[in-house]
Design an enzyme around this catalytic site. Structure first.
Site, PDB file in Angstrom:
ATOM      1  N   GLU A   1       2.306  -7.029  13.544  1.00 40.47           N
ATOM      2  CA  GLU A   1       1.210  -7.202  14.507  1.00 40.47           C
ATOM      3  C   GLU A   1       0.596  -8.601  14.309  1.00 40.47           C
ATOM      4  OE1 GLU A   1      -1.716  -4.210  13.739  1.00 40.47           O
ATOM      5  OE2 GLU A   1      -2.714  -4.466  15.667  1.00 40.47           O
TER       6      GLU A   1
ATOM      7  N   ARG B   1       0.826  -1.220   0.000  1.00 39.91           N
ATOM      8  CA  ARG B   1       0.000   0.000   0.000  1.00 39.91           C
ATOM      9  C   ARG B   1       0.853   1.261   0.000  1.00 39.91           C
ATOM     10  NH1 ARG B   1      -3.041  -1.516   5.023  1.00 39.91           N
ATOM     11  NH2 ARG B   1      -1.984  -3.523   4.947  1.00 39.91           N
TER      12      ARG B   1
END
Ligand code: PRP
Ligand code: ADE
Length: 175
Positions: A95, A58
C-alpha cells in the site's frame, strides 16, 4: 471479545492518507492477545499443521504464539538480507512501497502442512509473496490467518483466488 476496540488507528502513518491499524495495542492487552491466538488456532487443532510460517515482522509475534498453541514448528518469511542460508525470494508491492520476502530453501518439506500467519492483510501483496514462497518449497498451505483484514484493498480476495483459504478476526471497511 471485542477485538476491534483494542486496535488503535493512527491516521496519516506512514504516509498521508493511510489509516494505520496498529495491532501493537491488541498484542499489549493480555486478554485480547491470548483470545486472538486461541481464536485463530483452535480451528486448526485437528489439521496436523507441522509448521506455522510467519511474515516479518509483526507476523512473527502472532505466528510464534500460534505455532506453540498448535505444537507446530515456526518458519520465518523474512525481509531481504536477514536469512543466513540460501533462500527463495519473491518481490511484491505494498500500500505504501515495495519490498521482498525470503524463505530458506529447506524451510519446508514437500507436502508439509503449513499455516501462513500475518498481523494484517491489505492489498495482499505480502501474503501472495508468502504463498508463492511456500509453494516453491511445495508446501501444502492449509490456510492463511490474520488479525485484521482491510477488505476494500482486496487482499483476502486475491489470496483466495490463489486457492488459499483466508481467515481474519477483524475487518476495517471504509472506516
Ligand atoms: O497486504 P499488503 O498490502 O501486502 O500489506 C500487509 C503487510 O503490511 C504490513 O507489513 P509491513 O510491510 O508494514 O512490515 P512490518 O510488519 O515489518 O511493519 C503488515 O504487517 C503486512 O505484512
Ligand atoms: N493500513 C495499514 N495498517 C497497518 N498495517 C498495514 N499494512 C499495510 N497497510 C496497513
Amino acid at each position: 471479545m471485542d477485538f476491534k476496540s483494542t486496535i488503535r488507528t493512527v491516521p496519516d502513518y506512514p504516509r498521508t492518507g493511510i489509516m494505520f491499524r496498529d495491532v501493537s495495542t491488541l498484542m499489549a492487552d493480555a486478554k485480547a492477545f491470548s483470545a486472538a491466538v486461541e481464536k485463530l488456532s483452535a480451528p486448526f487443532e485437528k489439521f496436523e499443521i507441522s509448521k506455522v510460517a510467519g511474515i516479518d515482522a509483526r507476523g512473527f509475534i502472532l505466528g510464534g504464539a500460534i505455532a506453540v498453541r498448535l505444537n507446530a514448528g515456526f518458519l520465518p518469511l523474512r525481509k531481504p538480507g536477514k536469512l543466513p542460508y540460501r533462500t527463495f525470494s519473491e518481490s511484491y508491492e505494498l500500500e505504501y512501497g515495495s519490498d521482498a520476502l525470503h524463505m530458506h530453501v529447506d524451510g519446508v518439506k514437500p507436502g508439509e502442512r503449513v499455516l501462513l500467519v500475518d498481523d494484517l492483510i491489505a492489498t495482499g501483496g505480502t501474503a501472495e509473496a508468502g504463498v508463492k514462497l511456500l509453494r516453491r518449497g511445495r508446501a501444502d498451505i492449509v490456510s492463511a490467518v490474520f488479525l485484521v483484514d482491510l477488505p476494500d484493498l482486496g487482499g483476502a480476495r486475491r489470496v483466495r483466488n490463489m486457492g488459499v483459504e483466508v481467515k481474519a478476526l477483524v475487518s476495517f471497511d471504509g472506516d
